[in-house]
Design an enzyme around this catalytic site. Structure first.
Site, PDB file in Angstrom:
ATOM      1  CB  CYS A  71      -1.015   0.251   1.332  1.00 16.57           C
ATOM      2  SG  CYS A  71       0.156  -0.391   2.173  1.00 16.57           S
TER       3      CYS A  71
HETATM    4  C1  LIG Z   1       0.787  -4.680   3.408  1.00 19.71           C
HETATM    5  S1  LIG Z   1       2.158  -6.336   3.474  1.00 19.71           S
HETATM    6  C2  LIG Z   1       1.325  -7.388   4.114  1.00 19.71           C
HETATM    7  C3  LIG Z   1       1.514  -8.059   5.828  1.00 19.71           C
HETATM    8  C4  LIG Z   1       0.997  -9.592   5.287  1.00 19.71           C
HETATM    9  N1  LIG Z   1      -0.283  -9.461   4.940  1.00 19.71           N
HETATM   10  C5  LIG Z   1       0.413  -9.680   6.588  1.00 19.71           C
HETATM   11  O1  LIG Z   1      -0.248  -9.557   7.768  1.00 19.71           O
HETATM   12  O2  LIG Z   1       1.519  -9.979   7.428  1.00 19.71           O
HETATM   13  C6  LIG Z   1       2.145  -5.812   1.800  1.00 19.71           C
HETATM   14  C7  LIG Z   1       3.290  -7.486   1.670  1.00 19.71           C
HETATM   15  O3  LIG Z   1       3.712  -6.977   0.422  1.00 19.71           O
HETATM   16  C8  LIG Z   1       5.060  -8.028   0.061  1.00 19.71           C
HETATM   17  N2  LIG Z   1       5.105  -6.900  -1.614  1.00 19.71           N
HETATM   18  C9  LIG Z   1       5.582  -6.672  -2.144  1.00 19.71           C
HETATM   19  N3  LIG Z   1       5.904  -6.964  -3.398  1.00 19.71           N
HETATM   20  C10 LIG Z   1       5.859  -7.231  -3.424  1.00 19.71           C
HETATM   21  C11 LIG Z   1       5.973  -8.753  -5.008  1.00 19.71           C
HETATM   22  N4  LIG Z   1       5.620  -8.316  -5.639  1.00 19.71           N
HETATM   23  N5  LIG Z   1       5.600 -10.216  -4.484  1.00 19.71           N
HETATM   24  C12 LIG Z   1       5.633 -10.388  -3.423  1.00 19.71           C
HETATM   25  N6  LIG Z   1       5.253  -9.669  -2.674  1.00 19.71           N
HETATM   26  C13 LIG Z   1       5.526  -8.672  -2.427  1.00 19.71           C
HETATM   27  C14 LIG Z   1       5.681  -6.929   0.898  1.00 19.71           C
HETATM   28  O4  LIG Z   1       7.244  -7.406   1.274  1.00 19.71           O
HETATM   29  C15 LIG Z   1       4.915  -6.555   2.434  1.00 19.71           C
HETATM   30  O5  LIG Z   1       5.027  -7.717   3.047  1.00 19.71           O
END
Ligand SMILES: C[S@@+](CC[C@H](N)C(=O)[O-])C[C@H]1O[C@@H](n2cnc3c(N)ncnc32)[C@H](O)[C@@H]1O
Length: 332
Positions: A71
């Protein structure tokens, strides 16, 4: 036990909630090594794929798909650019949805997505999810306040839920369980931090409180709920043992006394996010591994940064548990 696939899983906040609601999370994914490490230390049986989601070509079958795409693009703390690539990772979620065609999905994002600048992105998500797969989905969305579901923190999030159209079951978001309109009062900072030491040396960020930090009131009292837990450790709110702040000018605050002040520790931040012992498979507080990336030890300062970051990124487990529990019984 119904199965779930999780994307953008981080250290497992969303998944902890889904697991507590009775799902078996068979696959999770993220690009952040320490998020994977924390996840597996607490939920060891999930197949966690550490790679860019766009590299994943096939997903296992599952009844539920969960995803909290990042986000930074539209959060208060981020750059707020409507066109950044990170804002379109929901397309990967839509791709997984079309391939897996689960009975239901839950997606989460920051509430800023409702603002007019980003509204087209929200509309696009709703449309793509509604059209996904052979049957399409009935899609519902709502802003939820985490503190209304027993989380000791202000955290507004936009939650999108879909039920596959051919199943034809309705969905309603869970009603608040905490607060003036509910049976129980808000879960306070005091309750959330019960049993933790008052001065956990080495577990909180000791960087100076620079002018930006003191441009607003960062402290709440023990009986209140905390301000939002963020992923940047320097911006973590103050622990209530810190002296109160008083406003001395527009956007300028100072401590009322010279008594010691400190930010919440990463362990306290986890509790304020709702990572209570009942949400881990070992039934104790969330474990933070000592190393990152399969045995590589980082500098202590960086280890602290990694810990704050994965916790600050997380979705509060109690809020996600409430949403997962509100899904209709379509698993049999
Ligand atoms: C809002 S956090 C999600 C948190 C998780 N659902 C939790 O409750 O702990 C968004 C996540 O997306 C991951 N992310 C960002 N770009 C990504 C990508 N291209 N592929 C996989 N994960 C990604 C980030 O590292 C981050 O951990």
């Amino acid at each position: 036990m119904p199965t779930a696939v999780s994307l953008f899983s981080g250290c497992g906040g969303s998944d902890a909630g889904v697991i507590a609601a009775g799902f078996d999370v068979i696959m999770a994914n993220d690009i952040l090594p320490y998020a994977r490490d924390v996840y597996l230390a607490n939920f060891p049986t999930t197949d966690y794929r550490l790679e860019d989601v766009s590299e994943i070509t096939t997903f296992p079958d599952a009844e539920l798909l969960v995803g909290c795409y990042p986000c930074q693009g539209f959060s208060q703390g981020g750059a707020r650019e409507a066109n950044r690539k990170i804002n379109t990772l929901y397309l990967e979620f839509a791709r997984a949805l079309s391939e897996i065609q689960p009975k239901a999905f839950i997606a989460e994002n920051v509430s800023g997505l409702r603002r007019s600048t980003y509204r087209h992105l929200l509309e696009d998500q709703l449309k793509r999810f509604a059209d996904a797969g052979d049957h399409g989905y009935d899609v519902y969305w709502q802003q939820l306040n985490a503190h209304e579901y027993g989380v000791a923190q202000e955290r507004k999030r936009l939650v999108i839920v879909g039920i596959r159209k051919d199943i034809g079951a309705p969905f309603a978001f869970p009603v608040a369980t905490h607060g003036p309109s509910a049976d129980q009062p808000y879960f306070s900072i005091r309750e959330a931090l019960e049993g933790l030491p008052e001065w956990p040396a080495g577990e909180f960020c000791e960087d100076p409180f620079h002018w930006y930090y003191l441009s607003r009131n960062r402290r709440r009292a023990w009986e209140e709920i905390s301000k939002t837990v963020v992923s940047h450790m320097r911006h973590m709110p103050l622990h209530p043992c810190s002296p109160p702040l008083r406003r001395i000018h527009t956007d300028k605050w100072e401590f009322e006394t010279d008594a010691p002040a400190r930010r919440f520790s990463y362990r306290e931040a986890a509790r304020l996010q709702g990572f209570l012992p009942r949400y881990t498979t070992h039934g104790e507080d969330i474990v933070f591994p000592e190393t990152v990336s399969g045995g590589k030890k980082d500098f202590e300062y960086n280890m602290m940064r990694h810990r704050y970051k994965v916790i600050g990124n997380a979705v509060p487990p109690p809020m996600f548990e409430a949403v997962a529990n509100a899904l209709p019984d379509i698993w049999g």
